[in-house]
Each structure stands twice: as C-alpha cells, then as structure tokens.
Design a protein around this motif. Structure first.
Motif, mmCIF file in Angstrom:
data_model
loop_
_atom_site.group_PDB
_atom_site.id
_atom_site.type_symbol
_atom_site.label_atom_id
_atom_site.label_comp_id
_atom_site.label_asym_id
_atom_site.label_seq_id
_atom_site.Cartn_x
_atom_site.Cartn_y
_atom_site.Cartn_z
ATOM 1 N N LEU A 171 5.049 -55.628 99.977
ATOM 2 C CA LEU A 171 3.891 -55.113 99.235
ATOM 3 C C LEU A 171 3.533 -56.053 98.087
ATOM 4 C CD1 LEU A 171 1.827 -52.865 98.593
ATOM 5 C CD2 LEU A 171 3.612 -51.734 97.264
ATOM 6 N N GLU A 172 4.538 -56.547 97.380
ATOM 7 C CA GLU A 172 4.259 -57.452 96.271
ATOM 8 C C GLU A 172 3.656 -58.768 96.768
ATOM 9 O OE1 GLU A 172 7.223 -57.858 93.278
ATOM 10 O OE2 GLU A 172 6.886 -55.787 92.649
ATOM 11 N N ASN A 173 4.048 -59.219 97.946
ATOM 12 C CA ASN A 173 3.423 -60.404 98.532
ATOM 13 C C ASN A 173 1.953 -60.135 98.859
ATOM 14 O OD1 ASN A 173 5.737 -62.006 98.428
ATOM 15 N ND2 ASN A 173 6.453 -61.328 100.436
ATOM 16 N N THR A 174 1.656 -58.913 99.300
ATOM 17 C CA THR A 174 0.268 -58.518 99.561
ATOM 18 C C THR A 174 -0.527 -58.514 98.260
ATOM 19 O OG1 THR A 174 1.001 -57.133 101.424
ATOM 20 C CG2 THR A 174 -1.214 -56.741 100.579
ATOM 21 N N TYR A 175 0.087 -57.999 97.192
ATOM 22 C CA TYR A 175 -0.560 -58.020 95.875
ATOM 23 C C TYR A 175 -0.893 -59.457 95.462
ATOM 24 C CZ TYR A 175 0.852 -53.131 94.910
ATOM 25 O OH TYR A 175 0.999 -51.768 94.927
ATOM 26 N N ILE A 176 0.064 -60.362 95.666
ATOM 27 C CA ILE A 176 -0.123 -61.764 95.282
ATOM 28 C C ILE A 176 -1.298 -62.377 96.050
ATOM 29 C CG2 ILE A 176 0.905 -64.074 95.417
ATOM 30 C CD1 ILE A 176 3.635 -62.721 94.860
ATOM 31 N N PHE A 177 -1.388 -62.054 97.339
ATOM 32 C CA PHE A 177 -2.486 -62.579 98.152
ATOM 33 C C PHE A 177 -3.826 -62.028 97.668
ATOM 34 C CE2 PHE A 177 -4.837 -62.627 102.370
ATOM 35 C CZ PHE A 177 -5.156 -63.968 102.274
ATOM 36 N N ALA A 178 -3.844 -60.736 97.330
ATOM 37 C CA ALA A 178 -5.073 -60.128 96.802
ATOM 38 C C ALA A 178 -5.500 -60.818 95.519
ATOM 39 C CB ALA A 178 -4.857 -58.632 96.560
ATOM 40 N N ASN A 179 -4.549 -61.093 94.646
ATOM 41 C CA ASN A 179 -4.853 -61.758 93.378
ATOM 42 C C ASN A 179 -5.348 -63.189 93.597
ATOM 43 O OD1 ASN A 179 -2.083 -60.096 91.705
ATOM 44 N ND2 ASN A 179 -4.227 -59.473 91.854
ATOM 45 N N LYS A 180 -4.835 -63.870 94.625
ATOM 46 C CA LYS A 180 -5.314 -65.217 94.940
ATOM 47 C C LYS A 180 -6.775 -65.187 95.373
ATOM 48 C CE LYS A 180 -0.934 -67.445 96.209
ATOM 49 N NZ LYS A 180 -0.126 -68.042 97.319
ATOM 50 N N LEU A 181 -7.128 -64.199 96.200
ATOM 51 C CA LEU A 181 -8.517 -64.054 96.627
ATOM 52 C C LEU A 181 -9.422 -63.753 95.432
ATOM 53 C CD1 LEU A 181 -8.135 -61.971 99.928
ATOM 54 C CD2 LEU A 181 -8.689 -64.403 99.714
ATOM 55 N N GLU A 182 -8.926 -62.955 94.505
ATOM 56 C CA GLU A 182 -9.698 -62.631 93.299
ATOM 57 C C GLU A 182 -9.893 -63.872 92.428
ATOM 58 O OE1 GLU A 182 -8.157 -57.984 93.152
ATOM 59 O OE2 GLU A 182 -7.148 -59.532 91.980
ATOM 60 N N THR A 183 -8.875 -64.722 92.379
ATOM 61 C CA THR A 183 -8.989 -65.973 91.627
ATOM 62 C C THR A 183 -10.041 -66.891 92.258
ATOM 63 O OG1 THR A 183 -6.672 -65.870 90.929
ATOM 64 C CG2 THR A 183 -7.741 -68.020 90.822
ATOM 65 N N ILE A 184 -10.044 -66.956 93.591
ATOM 66 C CA ILE A 184 -11.053 -67.752 94.305
ATOM 67 C C ILE A 184 -12.447 -67.216 93.997
ATOM 68 C CG2 ILE A 184 -11.956 -68.333 96.595
ATOM 69 C CD1 ILE A 184 -9.041 -68.320 97.589
ATOM 70 N N HIS A 185 -12.568 -65.886 93.985
ATOM 71 C CA HIS A 185 -13.854 -65.248 93.693
ATOM 72 C C HIS A 185 -14.329 -65.639 92.300
ATOM 73 C CE1 HIS A 185 -16.352 -61.379 94.578
ATOM 74 N NE2 HIS A 185 -17.106 -62.378 94.157
ATOM 75 N N TRP A 186 -13.425 -65.597 91.337
ATOM 76 C CA TRP A 186 -13.773 -65.958 89.966
ATOM 77 C C TRP A 186 -14.208 -67.425 89.878
ATOM 78 C CZ3 TRP A 186 -15.467 -64.619 85.529
ATOM 79 C CH2 TRP A 186 -15.261 -65.392 84.389
ATOM 80 N N GLU A 187 -13.524 -68.294 90.611
ATOM 81 C CA GLU A 187 -13.872 -69.721 90.596
ATOM 82 C C GLU A 187 -15.255 -69.968 91.189
ATOM 83 O OE1 GLU A 187 -10.603 -71.460 92.670
ATOM 84 O OE2 GLU A 187 -9.291 -71.485 90.891
#
Length: 238
Positions: free
Chosen positions: A149-165
């Motif tokens: 689950l925490e790995n899934t959270y990390i992936f979600a946060n990476k996508l959010e970082t891409i969105h912000w960029e």
C-alpha cells in the motif's frame, strides 16, 4: 505447608523408613517441579496475553490510519475525476474549433492549475519497522499488504509531482498573456485552440486517468487490509 513436609521427612528418617522416605522425597521433588512448570506456564500465558493485546493495539492503530487515508483518497479521487471530465470537455471544444465557447475554454484552462494531491496519514510500514512493532504483527499477509500500500502511495505522489511540473513548466507559459485571470476572460482566445494548449489538455487527461487508477488501487488495498484486520480482531469493530 512447608513445615508439614519438613516434619514428615524428619519423622520418616528418624523411624528408619528409608524406602518410604525415598519415595516421599521423589514425590516432593515431583510436586516442586510441577509447581515450577505451572508457574512457568502461567507466566507464558500472561506474556502471550500481553503480546496479543499489543498486537491488537497495533492493528487498531493501523486500521484508524488507513481509514483516514481511505476517506482522503475518496475525496481526492472525486476532485481528480471532476477536473478530468472538464479537460475532456475542453478537448472536444478545441477539436470542434468552437470559438463561441472561448470564455468557457479559458475558465477550464485556468482550472488546469488545480490538481489532486493525496497526503497519507503517515508512513505506516516504516514506522512499524523503526518502532520495533513490526515483530508484534503475526499476520504476514497484513504486513506485506501494508508495504504494498505504501508503494502505491509513493506512485500516486510521483504522478502528482509530474502533474505539478506540467502546471509550472507548460501551463503557466502557455497561459501567460492569453487569459486574464482577474476578469476570467480570454485575451487571445485563438491561442487556446492551438495544438500546444490542446496537448496540455491531453496530457492532463491521461495523467488524471492514471491517478484515478492508482487511487482506486489504493482504496482496494485498504479495504483488503481492513477486512484482514477485522478478522484478527475477531470481527469486532472499533
């Protein structure tokens, strides 16, 4: 009781009843050993009870945290999907080159600066490891799913970082001088229909779709963990 045993031994010994004394001594040793074993077993039961209480406490804490995460995930998922739908609508307007809807397109373009941002209640697995509480959890499936689950959270946060960029590096330059953010009007509406702007919408559509999949995956994983924890707790809800 001790005085009784001592007197009995003394009486048997003084009466020269050595065989009876020997059997009696052996019996007394057996009783002492049994008493020690019973004490050890009671102590073992007590330790197991305390360990189980600590284990259940950890399960309840985990359950509370991931229930909070589930609520936030549900909210950010709805937020993400709302904007995803508006981006798809904007792309249709651009495809149709419908200039009568330039102001609507300008508003949606401004909405591209909004993005879903999930924040978990904490690094559960890492906290369990650092605190030493991981060894309390006897159900390996639960600990494995928490790590997943925490790995899934990390992936979600990476996508959010891409969105912000994308917002910072692509959207901001594309809208500069094109949309009046104070009046909510398109100053250069024709620019909103160009391929550069359409590509940003398409990128955002794909990105929000990917984020929705990850949010859904995390929610499913949380539901599985909660069901397993409920089983460990005897299906007793908090």
């Amino acid at each position: 009781m001790i005085k009784f045993f001592r007197n009995t031994r003394k009486q048997l010994f003084t009466e020269n009843k050595f065989t009876k004394y020997l059997f009696y001594a052996i019996g007394e040793i057996i009783l002492v050993v049994i008493g020690i074993l019973i004490a050890l077993q009671i102590n073992n039961w007590n330790n197991q009870r305390l360990e189980k209480e600590d284990e259940n406490k950890s399960y309840r804490n985990i359950k509370r945290q991931i229930e909070d995460d589930r609520k936030e995930l549900t909210d950010v998922k709805a937020f993400n999907n709302y904007f995803s739908a508006t981006y798809k609508h904007a792309n249709k307007i651009i495809r149709a080159q419908d200039f009568t809807k330039s102001d609507s397109l300008a508003l949606i373009a401004m909405g591209l600066s909004q993005y879903s941002d999930f924040n978990s209640s904490g690094n559960i697995y890492e906290t369990l490891v650092n605190s030493g509480n991981l060894k309390l959890l006897k159900n390996d499936e639960i600990t494995s799913l928490i790590q997943q689950l925490e790995n899934t959270y990390i992936f979600a946060n990476k996508l959010e970082t891409i969105h912000w960029e994308i917002i910072i590096n692509e959207l901001s330059p594309a809208l500069r001088g094109v949309v009046n953010f104070d009046a909510f009007k398109a100053v250069k509406p024709e620019r909103l229909y160009e391929v550069e702007m359409q590509n940003i919408f398409v990128e955002s559509i794909y990105l929000t779709s990917a984020k929705d999949s990850v949010y859904s995956k995390a929610i499913r994983e949380i539901d599985t963990i909660i069901n397993l924890i409920n089983t460990e707790l005897g299906a007793v809800k908090d």
